[in-house]
Design a protein around this motif. Structure first.
Motif, PDB file in Angstrom:
ATOM      1  N   ILE A 246     -13.929  -5.914 -47.607  1.00  0.00           N
ATOM      2  CA  ILE A 246     -12.707  -6.673 -47.884  1.00  0.00           C
ATOM      3  C   ILE A 246     -11.612  -5.707 -48.313  1.00  0.00           C
ATOM      4  N   GLU A 247     -10.526  -5.678 -47.527  1.00  0.00           N
ATOM      5  CA  GLU A 247      -9.412  -4.768 -47.771  1.00  0.00           C
ATOM      6  C   GLU A 247      -8.480  -5.324 -48.854  1.00  0.00           C
ATOM      7  N   PRO A 248      -7.568  -4.507 -49.375  1.00  0.00           N
ATOM      8  CA  PRO A 248      -6.612  -4.989 -50.386  1.00  0.00           C
ATOM      9  C   PRO A 248      -5.761  -6.174 -49.921  1.00  0.00           C
ATOM     10  N   ASP A 249      -5.520  -6.286 -48.613  1.00  0.00           N
ATOM     11  CA  ASP A 249      -4.717  -7.414 -48.111  1.00  0.00           C
ATOM     12  C   ASP A 249      -5.554  -8.662 -47.867  1.00  0.00           C
ATOM     13  N   ARG A 250      -6.801  -8.631 -48.339  1.00  0.00           N
ATOM     14  CA  ARG A 250      -7.728  -9.768 -48.229  1.00  0.00           C
ATOM     15  C   ARG A 250      -8.111 -10.057 -46.781  1.00  0.00           C
ATOM     16  N   THR A 251      -8.189  -9.041 -45.969  1.00  0.00           N
ATOM     17  CA  THR A 251      -8.755  -9.166 -44.627  1.00  0.00           C
ATOM     18  C   THR A 251     -10.049  -8.363 -44.590  1.00  0.00           C
ATOM     19  N   PHE A 252     -10.860  -8.645 -43.574  1.00  0.00           N
ATOM     20  CA  PHE A 252     -12.094  -7.896 -43.384  1.00  0.00           C
ATOM     21  C   PHE A 252     -11.833  -6.649 -42.552  1.00  0.00           C
ATOM     22  N   ARG A 253     -12.342  -5.532 -43.031  1.00  0.00           N
ATOM     23  CA  ARG A 253     -12.338  -4.296 -42.261  1.00  0.00           C
ATOM     24  C   ARG A 253     -13.442  -4.391 -41.221  1.00  0.00           C
ATOM     25  N   THR A 254     -13.191  -3.877 -40.010  1.00  0.00           N
ATOM     26  CA  THR A 254     -14.157  -4.031 -38.927  1.00  0.00           C
ATOM     27  C   THR A 254     -15.403  -3.187 -39.147  1.00  0.00           C
ATOM     28  N   GLY A 255     -15.242  -1.995 -39.676  1.00  0.00           N
ATOM     29  CA  GLY A 255     -16.378  -1.115 -39.944  1.00  0.00           C
ATOM     30  C   GLY A 255     -15.919   0.018 -40.825  1.00  0.00           C
ATOM     31  N   ALA A 256     -16.869   0.772 -41.368  1.00  0.00           N
ATOM     32  CA  ALA A 256     -16.489   1.886 -42.236  1.00  0.00           C
ATOM     33  C   ALA A 256     -15.550   2.843 -41.515  1.00  0.00           C
ATOM     34  N   LYS A 257     -15.762   3.033 -40.199  1.00  0.00           N
ATOM     35  CA  LYS A 257     -14.912   3.934 -39.418  1.00  0.00           C
ATOM     36  C   LYS A 257     -13.842   3.190 -38.624  1.00  0.00           C
ATOM     37  N   TRP A 258     -13.815   1.861 -38.745  1.00  0.00           N
ATOM     38  CA  TRP A 258     -12.889   1.054 -37.942  1.00  0.00           C
ATOM     39  C   TRP A 258     -12.013   0.220 -38.869  1.00  0.00           C
ATOM     40  N   ALA A 259     -10.770   0.666 -39.052  1.00  0.00           N
ATOM     41  CA  ALA A 259      -9.837  -0.085 -39.890  1.00  0.00           C
ATOM     42  C   ALA A 259      -9.267  -1.266 -39.105  1.00  0.00           C
ATOM     43  N   GLY A 260      -8.745  -2.234 -39.837  1.00  0.00           N
ATOM     44  CA  GLY A 260      -8.048  -3.343 -39.199  1.00  0.00           C
ATOM     45  C   GLY A 260      -8.960  -4.469 -38.762  1.00  0.00           C
ATOM     46  N   VAL A 261      -8.315  -5.512 -38.209  1.00  0.00           N
ATOM     47  CA  VAL A 261      -9.014  -6.718 -37.765  1.00  0.00           C
ATOM     48  C   VAL A 261      -9.004  -6.759 -36.250  1.00  0.00           C
ATOM     49  N   TRP A 262     -10.167  -6.980 -35.659  1.00  0.00           N
ATOM     50  CA  TRP A 262     -10.307  -7.143 -34.217  1.00  0.00           C
ATOM     51  C   TRP A 262     -10.752  -8.574 -33.945  1.00  0.00           C
ATOM     52  N   THR A 263     -10.115  -9.207 -32.958  1.00  0.00           N
ATOM     53  CA  THR A 263     -10.339 -10.631 -32.733  1.00  0.00           C
ATOM     54  C   THR A 263     -11.812 -10.953 -32.546  1.00  0.00           C
ATOM     55  N   ARG A 264     -12.471 -10.269 -31.621  1.00  0.00           N
ATOM     56  CA  ARG A 264     -13.860 -10.632 -31.330  1.00  0.00           C
ATOM     57  C   ARG A 264     -14.790 -10.244 -32.476  1.00  0.00           C
ATOM     58  N   ASP A 265     -14.541  -9.089 -33.102  1.00  0.00           N
ATOM     59  CA  ASP A 265     -15.408  -8.642 -34.198  1.00  0.00           C
ATOM     60  C   ASP A 265     -15.366  -9.626 -35.353  1.00  0.00           C
ATOM     61  N   ILE A 266     -14.139  -9.972 -35.781  1.00  0.00           N
ATOM     62  CA  ILE A 266     -14.018 -10.876 -36.921  1.00  0.00           C
ATOM     63  C   ILE A 266     -14.569 -12.252 -36.572  1.00  0.00           C
TER      64      ILE A 266
END
Length: 887
Positions: A246-266
């Motif tokens: 869980i990132e500071p902006d209250r979104t899920f990080r995709t992976g330890a090496k993958w920042a941000g939100v990806w539609t299919r992953d999330i």
């Protein structure tokens, strides 16, 4: 109990002594030739992961990647990070013994010598220099302004960016578009046209024993305890990784090496676990993937949507969030977003012939990892994939259910869902294999790829695209390898592990849910072992692993603490052992517990809407014997959505055997490479594969002939498309060769610059007198007359260029609506072909249209539904329009 943070060393030691005092012959949950899962440990040869306590695991796992690194190196050179050195499927090879550098290779010129593959291993950290002669390329640049590759494509001098090396041995990669990022660009220090690069081959992997010990406070989450300490500890490990995601902006990080939100992953992660574990974070994450009240397709092949078209995974997640929370405001918002997206999809990617939707395999978004190399992004757009279509089917089912709650019409969504389901079952079901085909592919005539696709098969079972009989067949007959369900099967030769030749824990988790639904104990045990072996030995939820070895090392890209992998691990507790199924107005329990996982288990402090549940499940099996809620016996294991406050649920299983259904265990296998076919006159020839026992000739998507010789004589003069597969001794077919068009008449070529002002841009390699630009503000309605001598059916295709971005990612695929004689014929799709490579021309998709003798009017129109994911850039150059008469 509540698990605390800041554990003292004494606590861990005491817990370790307690677990160590257990019998050394702890009951075995799963046993295979390669590994075993015990109640309190995982064993794979000398590798052992042992549970020290519910919040600590120790593992001595050591990757064998360095020991398996062959001194036979397969590689290729590249201009502009594209596969353009040699013919498709033809690579270079060198055996490294004591030499420190290679011969000087010549770009585009195949090697004269051949090598037998060596069985020797290359020492770790071997430095080696590769050399490449580019003088012939530069000479063509000077004389012609372009270099012509072996396949006939042309690289303009103005588009030249650099020279790279690609390969299947680390640190090289076959991921052509990331060669510069991986430090694989070659240099010409002496400016003599000879490029070099020195690589450290077989980079050393440090090895050390590791211990995971809980560091995060997970006491606000439901506590799970069972008689399988390995499951309990990995549940806690996954809860911790979920909190760290869980990132500071209250979104899920995709992976330890993958920042941000990806539609299919999330989306896949939310469906598995986070709709009920973190509903608010799930909502915020989903809304990050919305633009213009439409779902954002992840960046992908050819500039994303509509080449990649699985964005409606978002709908699965949004619906799961509603079922878990009952939030009506969320329902209304989600309905609008899904409806808008589905409306655009219907106009853009729906096939009127099959009722199915076109586009790339859901999540399998790395072109050569799951498609033959000849397939361009245009070809991927045309293909119709199992998993992606199941997602579109379920999206329309969800729209119908949402509409019913909101008082909106449901019939249109029901009708579309029915058409998609019908198409899947008519076009993709393989009766002889007992499961679905991977996808339809080809050009103007489509053929099923007979490979198995794990995620698509699982989703077809879970969402009832497959009926009960089909579902049992899929689960019992689908091929499963030693370490788990591979993403596809058989594997593609010459492609390193990532989606190909790999196992993904999140896919395995969906497969396990499908096995549980069907009630196949053997398959479920195999799948649980796959999830727990990997997480236990690696002490994290990795993204993927190599199919042959089960190692997290050796795949093209990997990340620990992967969101959908941890969600899959958690879902085994919630959705399998506790059997949770969320519905619009209730929570239903239907546990599925293999005998080896029997005993008592509890889930304490589980939050469902306004209720807090303490749940116990006793015994094993997939049938419930009795249920009590708050001490009172009830008929069904159901918690209504209206419940508030604290409640206890006790479920006793029947302890009945459900191990009767079969499992199809197989050795991991590769098909033959697809043939490279050539058409000269009326004769098709192709390379002879010594391992092929036969060749199949396909005409217009249908099997026309079986032969043992690499040649076929065309006897019919009608327009047709031909493709060849190679068949091995076991009867497995390769991919199709690239389709070849045979026509007794030459195509009609229409140059649009004769009717529309041509562009003054200085691109090259076009035909005729120039080309026409289309963009958001130029030629938004392009009108061209088409004159034909005969009425009839024609295939219409457009030659174009799109240099708005790379061919593998970004979001600037150009799209236009095609009208003929004022009738809407569908969309023309112009995927990206390379950043700023505007002189690289390719073909769009085709449409079969009816033309009348004489003049017809063609229009390319930029309609609202033609907006791509970028919105601001929707641009292409139009070289010519090509028409083939079909009949």
């Amino acid at each position: 109990m509540k698990i605390k943070i800041n554990l003292s060393a004494m606590t861990i030691i005491a817990a370790s002594i307690l677990v160590s005092s257990c019998k050394s012959d702890a009951p075995v949950l799963y046993q295979s030739p390669s590994f075993s899962i015990h109640h309190n440990k995982v064993v794979q040869g000398q590798n052992v992961a042992e549970v020290l306590s519910p919040i600590a695991i120790k593992s001595n796992y050591k990757s064998k990647e360095n020991e398996l690194y062959s001194n036979t190196i397969t590689f290729k050179f590249s201009i502009n990070e594209k596969d353009n050195d040699l013919a498709q499927g033809v690579n270079r090879q060198i055996v490294i013994t004591n030499q420190k550098e290679s011969e000087v290779y010549v770009f585009g010129q195949p090697q004269k010598e051949t090598f037998d593959s060596s069985k020797e291993m290359l020492p770790a950290d071997t430095d080696f220099t590769f050399k490449l002669d580019m003088r012939a390329v530069f000479q063509q640049f000077k004389e012609k302004g372009f270099y012509e590759c072996q396949d006939g494509s042309k690289i303009a001098q103005a588009d030249f960016k650099g020279v790279y090396i690609a390969g299947g041995a680390l640190p090289m990669t076959w991921d052509f578009v990331n060669l510069e990022e991986r430090g694989l660009q070659m240099t010409d220090a002496n400016t003599d046209g000879i490029f070099e690069i020195t690589l450290r081959l077989n980079p050393l992997i440090p090895v050390e024993d590791k211990t995971w010990a809980l560091t995060q406070d997970i006491s606000t989450k439901a506590t799970y305890t069972s008689q399988q300490p390995i499951v309990d500890a990995l549940y806690n490990l996954s809860l911790e990784e979920a909190k760290l995601a869980i990132e500071p902006d209250r979104t899920f990080r995709t992976g330890a090496k993958w920042a941000g939100v990806w539609t299919r992953d999330i989306s896949y992660s939310i469906v598995l676990a986070f709709a009920y574990l973190e509903p608010e974070v799930a909502k915020i994450s989903l809304l990050k993937k919305v633009k213009r009240d439409r779902i954002i397709q992840d960046t992908g092949s050819g500039g994303a949507w509509p080449v990649s078209s699985d964005r409606t995974t978002w709908a699965l997640a949004a619906w799961e969030v509603y079922k878990a929370t009952g939030d009506k405001d969320w329902l209304q918002k989600a309905y609008t977003i899904i409806k808008n997206s589905a409306d655009d999809d219907y106009k853009t990617i729906r096939s009127s012939q099959t009722g199915m939707y076109s586009g790339e395999s859901s999540f399998l978004d790395w072109r050569e990892q799951t498609y033959p190399k000849w397939m361009s992004n245009m070809d991927i757009y045309v293909s119709q994939n199992l998993g992606t279509n199941v997602v579109h089917y379920q999206t329309h089912q969800i729209l119908s259910k949402m509409a019913a709650i909101l008082g909106e019409p449901t019939a249109p969504y029901d009708a579309i869902a029915l058409q998609i389901k019908k198409g899947i079952n008519e076009q993709l079901w393989m009766e002889d294999k007992g499961y679905y085909a991977q996808y339809l592919y080809g050009r103007n005539f489509l053929t099923p790829s007979k490979r198995y696709e794990a995620l698509g098969e699982a989703l077809a079972v879970l969402f009832d695209v497959a009926d009960a009989e089909q579902s049992k067949s899929i689960i019992s007959k689908s091929p499963l390898t030693e370490f788990g369900a591979t993403c596809i099967y058989p594997q593609i030769p010459g492609i390193p592990p990532y989606h190909n030749n790999a196992i993904w824990p999140f896919v395995q988790s969906y497969w396990n849910l499908a096995a549980a639904k069907v009630g196949n104990e053997k398959v479920l045990e195999h799948g649980l072992a796959s999830v727990y072996r990997a997480a236990g030995l690696f002490l994290t939820n990795y993204e993927n692993m190599v199919a042959e070895t089960g190692d997290f090392k050796g795949t093209e890209i990997n990340s620990h603490r992967m969101l959908w992998s941890m969600a899959g691990n958690l879902s085994m507790v919630y959705r399998v052992f506790m059997g949770m199924h969320f519905e619009e107005d209730q929570l239903v329990f239907a546990p599925v517990i293999p005998k080896n996982y029997g005993g008592n288990r509890s889930l304490v402090n589980f939050k469902y809407r306004d209720a807090i549940l303490d749940i116990t499940v006793e015994g094993h099996g997939n049938k419930i014997a009795s249920v009590t809620i708050d001490g009172k016996e009830v008929e069904k294991a159901i918690i209504p959505a209206t419940f508030t406050g604290k409640h206890t649920v006790n479920i006793k299983m029947s302890n009945a055997d459900f191990s009767g259904d079969a499992i199809n265990r197989v050795e991991n296998k590769f098909t033959l490479a697809n043939p490279n076919a050539t058409l000269i006159g009326n004769k098709i020839t192709w390379n002879n594969d010594s391992n092929a026992k036969a060749y199949y000739v396909y005409k217009n998507g249908k099997l026309a002939e079986k032969t043992t010789v690499p040649a076929y004589q065309i006897t019919d003069d009608a327009y047709a498309e031909y493709a060849i597969t190679a068949v091995d001794a076991s009867g497995e077919e390769s991919f199709l060769s690239e389709p070849l068009v045979f026509s007794k008449s030459q195509p009609i070529i229409v140059e649009p610059e004769h009717f529309v002002t041509k562009s003054d841009l200085d691109y090259v390699n076009y035909s005729g007198n120039g080309f026409v630009e289309i963009s958001n503000d130029k030629n938004t309605k392009l009108s061209v007359p088409i004159v034909v001598d005969e009425s009839g059916e024609y295939f219409i295709t457009i030659k174009y260029s799109n240099g708005s971005g790379p061919w593998n990612t970004d979001n600037k695929c150009a799209i236009r609506s095609l009208y003929l004689n004022a009738a809407y014929a569908g969309v023309m799709v112009f995927p990206q072909r390379g950043t700023n490579e505007w002189s690289d021309w390719g073909l769009s998709n085709s449409h079969k249209v009816n033309l009348v003798k004489g003049k017809n009017q063609l229009e390319l129109v930029f309609e609202e539904w033609n907006n791509n994911m970028n919105v601001e850039v929707n641009r292409a150059m139009i070289d010519y329009i090509r028409l083939y008469k079909v009949k």
